[in-house]
Design a protein around this motif. Structure first.
Motif, PDB file in Angstrom:
ATOM      1  N   LEU A   1       0.819  -1.209   0.000  1.00  0.00           N
ATOM      2  CA  LEU A   1       0.000   0.000   0.000  1.00  0.00           C
ATOM      3  C   LEU A   1       0.856   1.265   0.000  1.00  0.00           C
ATOM      4  O   LEU A   1       0.406   2.332  -0.432  1.00  0.00           O
ATOM      5  CB  LEU A   1      -0.919   0.021   1.226  1.00  0.00           C
ATOM      6  N   TYR A   2       2.091   1.158   0.495  1.00  0.00           N
ATOM      7  CA  TYR A   2       2.958   2.326   0.593  1.00  0.00           C
ATOM      8  C   TYR A   2       3.772   2.561  -0.672  1.00  0.00           C
ATOM      9  O   TYR A   2       4.363   3.630  -0.823  1.00  0.00           O
ATOM     10  CB  TYR A   2       3.891   2.182   1.801  1.00  0.00           C
ATOM     11  N   LEU A   3       3.846   1.589  -1.565  1.00  0.00           N
ATOM     12  CA  LEU A   3       4.692   1.720  -2.750  1.00  0.00           C
ATOM     13  C   LEU A   3       4.100   2.728  -3.727  1.00  0.00           C
ATOM     14  O   LEU A   3       2.909   2.718  -4.004  1.00  0.00           O
ATOM     15  CB  LEU A   3       4.856   0.360  -3.430  1.00  0.00           C
ATOM     16  N   ASP A   4       4.959   3.586  -4.275  1.00  0.00           N
ATOM     17  CA  ASP A   4       4.488   4.613  -5.188  1.00  0.00           C
ATOM     18  C   ASP A   4       5.184   4.486  -6.549  1.00  0.00           C
ATOM     19  O   ASP A   4       4.750   3.713  -7.390  1.00  0.00           O
ATOM     20  CB  ASP A   4       4.715   5.996  -4.582  1.00  0.00           C
ATOM     21  N   THR A   5       6.307   5.184  -6.747  1.00  0.00           N
ATOM     22  CA  THR A   5       6.953   5.217  -8.067  1.00  0.00           C
ATOM     23  C   THR A   5       8.380   4.682  -7.994  1.00  0.00           C
ATOM     24  O   THR A   5       9.151   5.124  -7.147  1.00  0.00           O
ATOM     25  CB  THR A   5       6.992   6.660  -8.605  1.00  0.00           C
ATOM     26  N   PRO A   6       8.746   3.752  -8.890  1.00  0.00           N
ATOM     27  CA  PRO A   6      10.108   3.207  -8.867  1.00  0.00           C
ATOM     28  C   PRO A   6      11.074   3.996  -9.758  1.00  0.00           C
ATOM     29  O   PRO A   6      10.688   4.528 -10.795  1.00  0.00           O
ATOM     30  CB  PRO A   6       9.913   1.789  -9.414  1.00  0.00           C
ATOM     31  N   TYR A   7      12.322   4.044  -9.318  1.00  0.00           N
ATOM     32  CA  TYR A   7      13.405   4.649 -10.084  1.00  0.00           C
ATOM     33  C   TYR A   7      14.617   3.723 -10.023  1.00  0.00           C
ATOM     34  O   TYR A   7      14.700   2.841  -9.158  1.00  0.00           O
ATOM     35  CB  TYR A   7      13.797   6.016  -9.504  1.00  0.00           C
ATOM     36  N   PHE A   8      15.571   3.927 -10.943  1.00  0.00           N
ATOM     37  CA  PHE A   8      16.836   3.215 -10.905  1.00  0.00           C
ATOM     38  C   PHE A   8      17.928   4.146 -10.399  1.00  0.00           C
ATOM     39  O   PHE A   8      17.965   5.333 -10.767  1.00  0.00           O
ATOM     40  CB  PHE A   8      17.242   2.711 -12.290  1.00  0.00           C
TER      41      PHE A   8
END
Length: 285
Positions: free
Chosen positions: A102-109
Motif C-alpha cells: 500500500l505504501y509503494l508509489d513510483t520506482p526509479y533506478f
C-alpha cells in the motif's frame, strides 16, 4: 537522467545517478473537437478573470490565510534544503516484508556515478545478504519523499513511498471478521481454496502479462483506418456479457474452479509444464 547526488548511510556516501525505471506504454487518447476533429489543447486559466495565463507569469504560492498567499520562487524552494535535494539519506534498514504494498508509489533506478562502483556494489550486496531495504528521505521535483532503497538483481532501485498520513485506515470499512469461522467459512472451504491457490500458483514472470485493453484498442484503430473511418464518431456495441451460472454456494464455486481445465484469467500466456500437471491434478480431484 533525473539528477545525480549520493546515497548516504552512516559515514558512507555512494555517488549515484537517478533514472526513471518505468515507461508509459498505454493508449494515448487525444482530446478532439467533435465538430472539426481539431485537437484540444491544455490552457492555464485565471479562475477570477477566466483569462489564459502565460507560463512566465505563473508562480508557486502557499495560502496562509483565506485569500492571502506567500509566494516562493524555485530558487527559494531549492535553497530551503539543498543537502536533501542531492542526497538519498538512509534513515534505517528494515525487513523487506514489513513494508506493505500500500505504501509503494513510483520506482526509479540508481546507477553509480563516477568513482562509485565499489561502494555501490558493497551496499547492494549488504542489502541482499541481510534481506533488508533502506528507508530514506529524498527530495525530487521540489517535494520531499520517503523512499525505499531496494536491491533488484544488478541494480539498486529507489521506490518512493507514501507517507503514513496518505494511507487511509481501513477501520472505517465494514469487513468480515478475521476469524474465518465467525465469517461462516468452513474448514472444508478453506482447504479447497488452498488447493485452488496452489493449482493456480506459478513463478512471477511479469513479461507473460499483457495490457490486453491496449492491444484491443490498437486493433480497433487499425480496423477503422482500414475501413476509411478515420473521422467517424460511432457508438460501439457493448461487449457480450459472459454467461455465468447463478451459483451462491461457495463450496460449489470452489469445486468448479478446482475442476476447471484452465483458470479464468485474462492473461495471455503459454502453459508451462507445471500448469499442465496442476490441471491434471485438479481434474482427478
Amino acid at each position: 537522467m533525473i539528477w545525480k547526488g549520493a546515497v548516504s548511510f552512516g559515514l558512507v556516501h555512494v555517488p549515484v545517478r537517478l533514472y526513471p525505471a518505468t515507461a508509459h506504454v498505454g493508449v494515448g487518447f487525444d482530446l478532439l473537437d467533435r465538430r472539426t476533429f481539431d485537437p484540444i489543447g491544455y490552457r492555464k486559466i485565471n479562475k477570477a478573470t477566466g483569462e489564459e495565463v502565460a507560463k512566465e507569469d505563473i508562480v508557486r504560492g502557499i495560502e496562509h490565510r483565506k485569500g492571502e498567499y506567500v509566494v516562493l520562487s524555485d530558487e527559494e524552494i531549492r535553497a530551503a534544503n539543498v543537502a536533501s535535494t542531492q542526497t538519498v539519506e538512509i534513515l534505517a534498514f528494515v525487513n523487506a516484508a514489513e513494508i506493505s504494498f500500500l505504501y509503494l508509489d513510483t520506482p526509479y533506478f540508481l546507477a553509480p556515478d563516477k568513482g562509485g562502483d565499489k561502494v555501490y556494489a558493497l551496499l547492494r550486496e549488504a542489502l541482499r545478504r541481510a534481506g533488508k531495504i533502506g528507508v530514506a528521505n529524498v527530495v525530487m521535483h521540489g517535494k520531499q519523499h520517503l523512499a525505499a532503497l531496494v536491491p533488484s538483481g544488478p541494480v539498486l532501485a529507489l521506490n518512493t513511498l507514501r507517507w503514513a498520513s496518505e494511507v487511509r485506515d481501513p477501520a472505517a470499512l465494514t469487513l468480515p471478521p478475521e476469524d474465518v469461522g465467525r465469517a461462516g467459512v468452513t474448514a472444508k472451504e478453506v482447504d479447497m481454496a488452498l488447493r485452488l491457490v496452489e493449482e493456480m500458483s506459478s513463478a512471477w514472470e511479469p513479461a507473460q502479462y499483457h495490457d490486453t485493453f491496449h492491444d484491443d484498442i490498437l486493433a480497433l484503430v487499425a480496423r477503422k483506418v482500414k475501413a476509411g473511418k478515420t473521422h467517424a464518431l460511432e457508438t460501439p456495441e457493448p461487449p457480450a456479457a459472459a454467461s455465468r451460472d447463478n451459483v451462491v454456494d461457495l463450496s460449489e464455486l470452489l469445486r468448479r474452479s478446482l475442476g476447471a481445465r484452465a483458470p479464468a484469467t485474462p492473461v495471455r500466456a503459454k502453459k508451462t509444464k507445471r500448469d499442465t500437471e496442476s490441471e491434471a491434478k485438479g481434474a482427478s480431484a
